[in-house]
Design a protein around this motif. Structure first.
Motif, PDB file in Angstrom:
ATOM      1  N   VAL B 120       0.838  -1.204   0.000  1.00  0.00           N
ATOM      2  CA  VAL B 120       0.000   0.000   0.000  1.00  0.00           C
ATOM      3  C   VAL B 120       0.868   1.249   0.000  1.00  0.00           C
ATOM      4  CG1 VAL B 120      -1.875   1.194   1.165  1.00  0.00           C
ATOM      5  CG2 VAL B 120      -1.679  -1.291   1.344  1.00  0.00           C
ATOM      6  N   PHE B 121       1.907   1.228   0.828  1.00  0.00           N
ATOM      7  CA  PHE B 121       2.797   2.383   0.911  1.00  0.00           C
ATOM      8  C   PHE B 121       3.514   2.599  -0.417  1.00  0.00           C
ATOM      9  CE2 PHE B 121       7.016   4.172   1.958  1.00  0.00           C
ATOM     10  CZ  PHE B 121       6.590   5.400   2.424  1.00  0.00           C
ATOM     11  N   LYS B 122       3.966   1.494  -1.020  1.00  0.00           N
ATOM     12  CA  LYS B 122       4.663   1.597  -2.293  1.00  0.00           C
ATOM     13  C   LYS B 122       3.773   2.239  -3.358  1.00  0.00           C
ATOM     14  CE  LYS B 122       7.018  -1.247  -5.730  1.00  0.00           C
ATOM     15  NZ  LYS B 122       7.303  -2.618  -6.171  1.00  0.00           N
ATOM     16  N   ARG B 123       2.527   1.761  -3.405  1.00  0.00           N
ATOM     17  CA  ARG B 123       1.614   2.307  -4.413  1.00  0.00           C
ATOM     18  C   ARG B 123       1.327   3.781  -4.148  1.00  0.00           C
ATOM     19  NH1 ARG B 123      -2.999  -1.273  -4.254  1.00  0.00           N
ATOM     20  NH2 ARG B 123      -1.407  -2.893  -4.345  1.00  0.00           N
ATOM     21  N   PHE B 124       1.215   4.133  -2.867  1.00  0.00           N
ATOM     22  CA  PHE B 124       0.957   5.530  -2.518  1.00  0.00           C
ATOM     23  C   PHE B 124       2.109   6.417  -2.991  1.00  0.00           C
ATOM     24  CE2 PHE B 124       1.859   8.941   0.511  1.00  0.00           C
ATOM     25  CZ  PHE B 124       0.732   9.715   0.309  1.00  0.00           C
ATOM     26  N   VAL B 125       3.337   5.999  -2.663  1.00  0.00           N
ATOM     27  CA  VAL B 125       4.496   6.807  -3.066  1.00  0.00           C
ATOM     28  C   VAL B 125       4.549   6.935  -4.584  1.00  0.00           C
ATOM     29  CG1 VAL B 125       7.020   6.961  -3.066  1.00  0.00           C
ATOM     30  CG2 VAL B 125       5.818   6.215  -1.019  1.00  0.00           C
ATOM     31  N   GLN B 126       4.303   5.813  -5.268  1.00  0.00           N
ATOM     32  CA  GLN B 126       4.336   5.865  -6.740  1.00  0.00           C
ATOM     33  C   GLN B 126       3.325   6.870  -7.273  1.00  0.00           C
ATOM     34  OE1 GLN B 126       4.346   1.399  -7.353  1.00  0.00           O
ATOM     35  NE2 GLN B 126       5.343   2.079  -9.213  1.00  0.00           N
ATOM     36  N   THR B 127       2.091   6.798  -6.759  1.00  0.00           N
ATOM     37  CA  THR B 127       1.054   7.721  -7.212  1.00  0.00           C
ATOM     38  C   THR B 127       1.500   9.160  -7.050  1.00  0.00           C
ATOM     39  OG1 THR B 127      -0.577   6.120  -6.479  1.00  0.00           O
ATOM     40  CG2 THR B 127      -1.376   8.322  -6.962  1.00  0.00           C
ATOM     41  N   VAL B 128       2.111   9.455  -5.902  1.00  0.00           N
ATOM     42  CA  VAL B 128       2.489  10.837  -5.617  1.00  0.00           C
ATOM     43  C   VAL B 128       3.667  11.293  -6.489  1.00  0.00           C
ATOM     44  CG1 VAL B 128       3.415  12.373  -3.855  1.00  0.00           C
ATOM     45  CG2 VAL B 128       1.560  10.813  -3.296  1.00  0.00           C
ATOM     46  N   ILE B 129       4.681  10.432  -6.631  1.00  0.00           N
ATOM     47  CA  ILE B 129       5.853  10.920  -7.362  1.00  0.00           C
ATOM     48  C   ILE B 129       5.635  10.962  -8.869  1.00  0.00           C
ATOM     49  CG2 ILE B 129       7.497  10.212  -5.563  1.00  0.00           C
ATOM     50  CD1 ILE B 129       8.277   7.859  -7.228  1.00  0.00           C
ATOM     51  N   TYR B 130       4.580  10.326  -9.369  1.00  0.00           N
ATOM     52  CA  TYR B 130       4.271  10.455 -10.797  1.00  0.00           C
ATOM     53  C   TYR B 130       3.621  11.796 -11.111  1.00  0.00           C
ATOM     54  CZ  TYR B 130       4.874   5.359 -11.274  1.00  0.00           C
ATOM     55  OH  TYR B 130       5.363   4.083 -11.283  1.00  0.00           O
TER      56      TYR B 130
END
Lengths: 288, 316
Positions: B120-130
């Motif tokens: 979940v954390f990984k997906r969150f970070v990915q969403t934000v940094i894109y």
């Protein structure tokens, strides 16, 4: 289960903390712009950095929408984005499909022609002259047609089509489908995730495109929102001597609100397509 | 004799008929490919042919074909011009900055993300940094202005608060290259992780297990397993980056340069626009564009050759 020792755990902690900091760096500047756009001019002047405005004010937005210019340019941007993206998807997908099939003679040669355009181009001026000679200056065609196909996306999409099993096409043929029918009824439904990805890529490009409207649309009446955004930002930037002091400087919150308005539509689309696009990019690039 | 010839003709006729039959059977593929072929011919290959005006004195009345040949005149003018040194230096330096400071960032970022166990954390970070990738260069310039302006920008306010003096980041030669490089990192680094993450997800987990049994810590696993496994992806992206060495992007730079920083910020793309579109010197600006394209072509072919020589796949 993985055994987690002390060094392992400290590694994880530092890693997570760093990623949180990086995420904040990515998003904070924009959040500050969003918040600032809702703040009053007074609060902005006093506090400089506003993440949660004390007094909400819609003045900046009221100002933007009190004039027809920005709303109209938004409509133009939507028009260019929708039409341009449809053109992109149709052109790219049919070309990619044909080039992915064995039945087409000379496809290696055509692929070479396309790949070569990635390596060498004539530059801005000859491209401009072609658009001019075609009589497209000051038409919306000029900002859509010269970008109808991205060679890079075409190659990705072709790789995706080539990854579909050959038996699929054979059985469709036995069932009496011609290539047109196969493409519309079988291939397109199978490639929705990848199509959604390319749709997003193309739409973002059209929405954010500044250079082509700037080059090819000379009447302010036709300008999309990105060009107006530039006008407002440049006008508001008094740091330079270049643009003279005669121009009235709009307020900080107006600049912020314009940025928000020009960005929001594309950010609203992103979450819906995000779950598809990592898959879409991977499918196309694995065989790359 | 006559029999022989008519036989050959018949065979030829049959082959042609087969070809036609074949084309008819695949007619939709041919129909599908026609618009694309025309697109590339008209909007990519005609402009490539159009570079001949770099060797002519192009005037709109005469058109491309009728205009006078002048040989290398425009190139001589370019190489003798003081601006040339400036443009060349700026282009190379900004590109080098991007190669040194931007290129490694997505790799490091992807390595970090790859180590995150909580999905979940990984997906969150990915969403934000894109997200920054979805901002136009105009918006990025706008955000930069708002943050860095000397008139109440947060950065200068902070410097003042810390007891320093205001810095004119936006209108000064000294800062433009740093600004452009930082903008690129901010906008593209997150997005750049996608391909690396895709490559990392293909790494065989057994390799990590084996490394762990051999006593490798997390850093050693990254260095000795993950990085070697994504080497070909890194090489391909490096070639592409070097291929774009001369293409710094008109939009980003045009939105950032002004009277105060143009000596360090002006590059071939922005110069071609000013000289060509604004001043109407089509032949001269085409010569500049051609020079740029040829250097770019040499760079991408050269780096691809080197990649192949060192045992990598290259892009072609």
């Amino acid at each position: 289960m993985r055994k987690s020792g002390l060094s392992d755990r400290s590694f994880d902690t530092i890693n997570v903390l760093l990623l949180i900091v990086i995420s904040l760096i990515c998003i904070l500047p924009f959040l500050q712009i969003v918040a600032g756009s809702f703040a009053t001019q007074q609060e902005l002047m006093e506090k400089k950095f506003v993440l949660i405005p004390e007094v909400y004010s819609l003045d900046a937005y009221r100002f933007i929408f009190s004039d027809i210019t920005i709303p109209k340019s938004m409509m133009i941007s939507v028009f260019i984005t929708v039409c341009g993206t449809i053109i992109n998807l149709v052109f790219t997908s049919i070309t990619a499909f044909a080039l992915a099939r064995r039945g087409l003679r000379g496809r290696r040669f055509i692929m070479f022609l396309i790949v070569f355009t990635l390596l060498f181009d004539g530059g801005m001026i000859p491209a401009y002259l072609v658009v001019k000679e075609l009589g497209l200056i000051n038409t919306y065609w000029a900002v859509m047609i010269p970008n109808a196909i991205s060679a890079f996306n075409l190659i990705l999409m072709r790789n995706f089509f080539m990854s579909l099993p050959e038996e699929l096409f054979e059985s469709a043929k036995i069932d009496g489908c011609n290539d047109l029918k196969t493409f519309i009824q079988i291939v397109i439904p199978l490639s929705m995730a990848s199509m959604a990805t390319f749709m997003l890529f193309y739409a973002v490009n059209h929405w954010n495109n500044f250079m082509m409207p700037f080059l090819y649309l000379n009447t302010p009446d036709m300008w999309p929102v990105q060009i107006w955004l530039r006008q407002i930002i440049i006008m508001a930037t008094a740091d330079f001597g270049d643009f003279g002091a005669s121009i009235e400087i709009p307020s900080q919150s107006l600049r912020m609100a314009t940025i928000v308005v020009a960005t929001l539509p594309i950010l609203l689309v992103y979450p819906f397509i995000q779950k598809h696009f990592v898959k879409g990019v991977m499918i196309g690039s694995v065989k790359g | 004799m006559t029999n022989f010839f008519s036989n050959r003709q018949r065979v030829k006729g049959a082959a042609a008929q087969n070809l036609l039959k074949d084309i008819w059977r695949n007619r939709w593929l041919y129909i599908f490919v026609i618009p694309g072929v025309f697109y590339f011919l008209i909007f990519k290959y005609i402009p490539m042919g159009g570079v001949v005006i770099a060797f002519k004195d192009y005037t709109p009345f005469l058109g491309i074909v009728e205009s006078q040949w002048v040989g290398w005149k425009h190139f001589e003018r370019l190489f003798q011009n003081n601006d040339f040194v400036m443009l060349f230096r700026n282009t190379i330096l900004i590109s080098l900055y991007k190669l040194l400071f931007y290129f490694p960032v997505p790799i490091i970022l992807a390595l970090m993300l790859n180590e995150v166990r909580l999905k979940v954390f990984k997906r969150f970070v990915q969403t934000v940094i894109y997200i920054p990738h979805f901002f136009s260069w105009v918006v990025v310039a706008g955000i930069t202005y708002v943050l860095l302006t000397t008139e109440g920008g947060i950065v200068n306010e902070f410097i003042m608060w810390a007891g320093g003096e205001k810095i004119n980041f936006l209108g000064q030669n000294a800062w433009i290259r740093t600004l452009l490089t930082s903008q690129t990192i901010w906008r593209e680094a997150g997005w750049g992780t996608i391909l690396y993450l895709a490559a990392m997800s293909a790494v065989d987990p057994q390799l990590y297990e084996a490394a762990k049994i051999d006593g490798a810590g997390r850093f050693r696993q990254m260095w000795n397993v993950t990085l070697p496994c994504i080497r070909s992806t890194i090489v391909i992206l490096l070639i592409l980056q070097i291929g774009n060495f001369m293409d710094l992007g008109f939009e980003q730079i045009y939105n950032m340069i002004n009277a105060g920083n143009k000596d360090y910020g002006n590059v071939f793309d922005t110069y071609v626009y000013t000289i060509g579109i604004k001043e109407g010197q089509f032949s001269y600006s085409t010569a500049i564009g051609l020079f740029k394209s040829v250097i770019g072509l040499i760079l991408v072919l050269g780096s691809n050759y080197l990649a192949r020589r060192s045992g990598e796949e290259g892009i072609f």
